[in-house]
Design an enzyme around this catalytic site. Sequence first.
Site, PDB file in Angstrom:
ATOM      1  N   PRO A   1      71.272  41.914   3.985  1.00  0.00           N
ATOM      2  CG  PRO A   1      70.351  40.757   5.689  1.00  0.00           C
ATOM      3  CD  PRO A   1      71.892  40.894   5.240  1.00  0.00           C
ATOM      4  CG  ASN A   2      66.825  44.880   6.296  1.00  0.00           C
ATOM      5  OD1 ASN A   2      65.938  45.349   5.060  1.00  0.00           O
ATOM      6  ND2 ASN A   2      66.906  44.797   7.302  1.00  0.00           N
TER       7      ASN A   2
ATOM      8  NE  ARG B   1      68.596  49.205   7.157  1.00  0.00           N
ATOM      9  CZ  ARG B   1      69.329  48.252   8.002  1.00  0.00           C
ATOM     10  NH1 ARG B   1      70.338  48.251   7.561  1.00  0.00           N
ATOM     11  NH2 ARG B   1      69.124  47.396   8.413  1.00  0.00           N
TER      12      ARG B   1
ATOM     13  CE1 TYR C   1      73.427  50.858  10.090  1.00  0.00           C
ATOM     14  CE2 TYR C   1      70.322  51.302   9.794  1.00  0.00           C
ATOM     15  CZ  TYR C   1      71.802  50.211   9.947  1.00  0.00           C
ATOM     16  OH  TYR C   1      72.463  49.562  10.793  1.00  0.00           O
TER      17      TYR C   1
ATOM     18  CG  ASN D   1      77.522  45.421   6.248  1.00  0.00           C
ATOM     19  OD1 ASN D   1      76.950  44.372   7.336  1.00  0.00           O
ATOM     20  ND2 ASN D   1      77.198  47.268   5.599  1.00  0.00           N
TER      21      ASN D   1
ATOM     22  CB  ALA E   1      70.135  41.346  10.240  1.00  0.00           C
TER      23      ALA E   1
ATOM     24  CG  HIS F   1      74.268  41.180  14.993  1.00  0.00           C
ATOM     25  ND1 HIS F   1      75.177  41.632  15.209  1.00  0.00           N
ATOM     26  CD2 HIS F   1      73.492  42.187  14.393  1.00  0.00           C
ATOM     27  CE1 HIS F   1      75.356  43.110  14.691  1.00  0.00           C
ATOM     28  NE2 HIS F   1      74.312  43.405  14.235  1.00  0.00           N
TER      29      HIS F   1
ATOM     30  CG  ASP G   1      79.787  27.034   9.088  1.00  0.00           C
ATOM     31  OD1 ASP G   1      81.040  27.633   9.957  1.00  0.00           O
ATOM     32  OD2 ASP G   1      79.157  26.094  10.553  1.00  0.00           O
TER      33      ASP G   1
ATOM     34  CD  GLU H   1      82.500  41.658  10.890  1.00  0.00           C
ATOM     35  OE1 GLU H   1      83.057  40.881  11.314  1.00  0.00           O
ATOM     36  OE2 GLU H   1      81.627  41.781  11.620  1.00  0.00           O
TER      37      GLU H   1
ATOM     38  CG  HIS I   1      79.319  45.799  10.215  1.00  0.00           C
ATOM     39  ND1 HIS I   1      78.656  45.248  10.345  1.00  0.00           N
ATOM     40  CD2 HIS I   1      80.126  44.833  11.151  1.00  0.00           C
ATOM     41  CE1 HIS I   1      78.818  44.115  10.449  1.00  0.00           C
ATOM     42  NE2 HIS I   1      80.056  44.269  11.472  1.00  0.00           N
ATOM     43  CG  LEU I   2      77.193  51.169   6.522  1.00  0.00           C
ATOM     44  CD1 LEU I   2      75.863  50.675   6.142  1.00  0.00           C
ATOM     45  CD2 LEU I   2      77.838  53.113   5.591  1.00  0.00           C
ATOM     46  CB  SER I   3      75.799  51.330  12.929  1.00  0.00           C
ATOM     47  OG  SER I   3      75.870  50.070  12.571  1.00  0.00           O
TER      48      SER I   3
ATOM     49  NE  ARG J   1      72.795  50.510  16.003  1.00  0.00           N
ATOM     50  CZ  ARG J   1      72.434  49.795  14.580  1.00  0.00           C
ATOM     51  NH1 ARG J   1      72.627  49.674  13.939  1.00  0.00           N
ATOM     52  NH2 ARG J   1      71.053  50.037  14.330  1.00  0.00           N
TER      53      ARG J   1
ATOM     54  NE  ARG K   1      71.843  47.461  15.900  1.00  0.00           N
ATOM     55  CZ  ARG K   1      70.709  47.019  15.147  1.00  0.00           C
ATOM     56  NH1 ARG K   1      71.103  45.977  14.034  1.00  0.00           N
ATOM     57  NH2 ARG K   1      68.994  46.444  14.841  1.00  0.00           N
TER      58      ARG K   1
HETATM   59  C1  DQA Z   1      75.221  47.014   9.681  1.00  0.00           C
HETATM   60  C2  DQA Z   1      74.869  47.043  11.877  1.00  0.00           C
HETATM   61  C3  DQA Z   1      73.713  45.648  12.138  1.00  0.00           C
HETATM   62  O1  DQA Z   1      73.683  45.479  12.699  1.00  0.00           O
HETATM   63  C4  DQA Z   1      72.340  45.616  10.900  1.00  0.00           C
HETATM   64  O2  DQA Z   1      72.243  44.370  10.740  1.00  0.00           O
HETATM   65  C5  DQA Z   1      72.960  46.689   9.921  1.00  0.00           C
HETATM   66  C6  DQA Z   1      73.835  46.801   8.993  1.00  0.00           C
HETATM   67  C7  DQA Z   1      75.922  48.345   9.544  1.00  0.00           C
HETATM   68  O3  DQA Z   1      76.031  48.713   8.708  1.00  0.00           O
HETATM   69  O4  DQA Z   1      76.166  49.353  10.277  1.00  0.00           O
HETATM   70  O5  DQA Z   1      72.096  45.365   8.906  1.00  0.00           O
HETATM   71  O6  DQA Z   1      75.738  46.408   9.093  1.00  0.00           O
END
Ligand code: DQA
Length: 153
Positions: A17-18, A25, A30, A80, A83, A86, A93, A104, A106-108, A113, A117
Amino acid sequence: MSVNKTSKLKITVIHGPNLNLLGKRETKIYGHVTLDEINKKLHEIALSENIEISFFQSNHEGAIIDCIQDSLESHGFLINPAAFTHTSIAIRDALLAVNKPFVEVHLSDINNREDFRKISYFSDVAISVVSGLGENSYYKGLKTLIDHIKNEA
Ligand code: DQA
């Protein structure tokens, strides 16, 4: 997992998501890169490695689960979960249910953080976790997944 040596290796990339809003964003966290730009580069890496790659983004947990269950021909996932990292035992599953390797990303840096997270429902079952390298997390993650899948083949 048994891999048919005559068939092309396939990877499915899943963005949670997002991530469709990347580039607009929270750019301080990011960056300015868009999801299309990331997918384009991932596609180039996959092509250079003779890997077939497909992309999926959804803001909906159930849609991501359906994508995982429907990707029977995939040899692994680059994900990725955003959210859902978490919160989602259900996506974890699904990945375990189809029994395919996944990385897995993640950009950040999720460990530097907010405390919430720091919890990932994926990290202990992923073959690798790449976090905090911006868009390079995806590229490094893809290379790790490709190496893993090629070694299994
Ligand atoms: C994220 C980190 C997550 O905590 C966050 O909810 C995201 C992006 C990242 O790529 O850094 O939406 O997965």
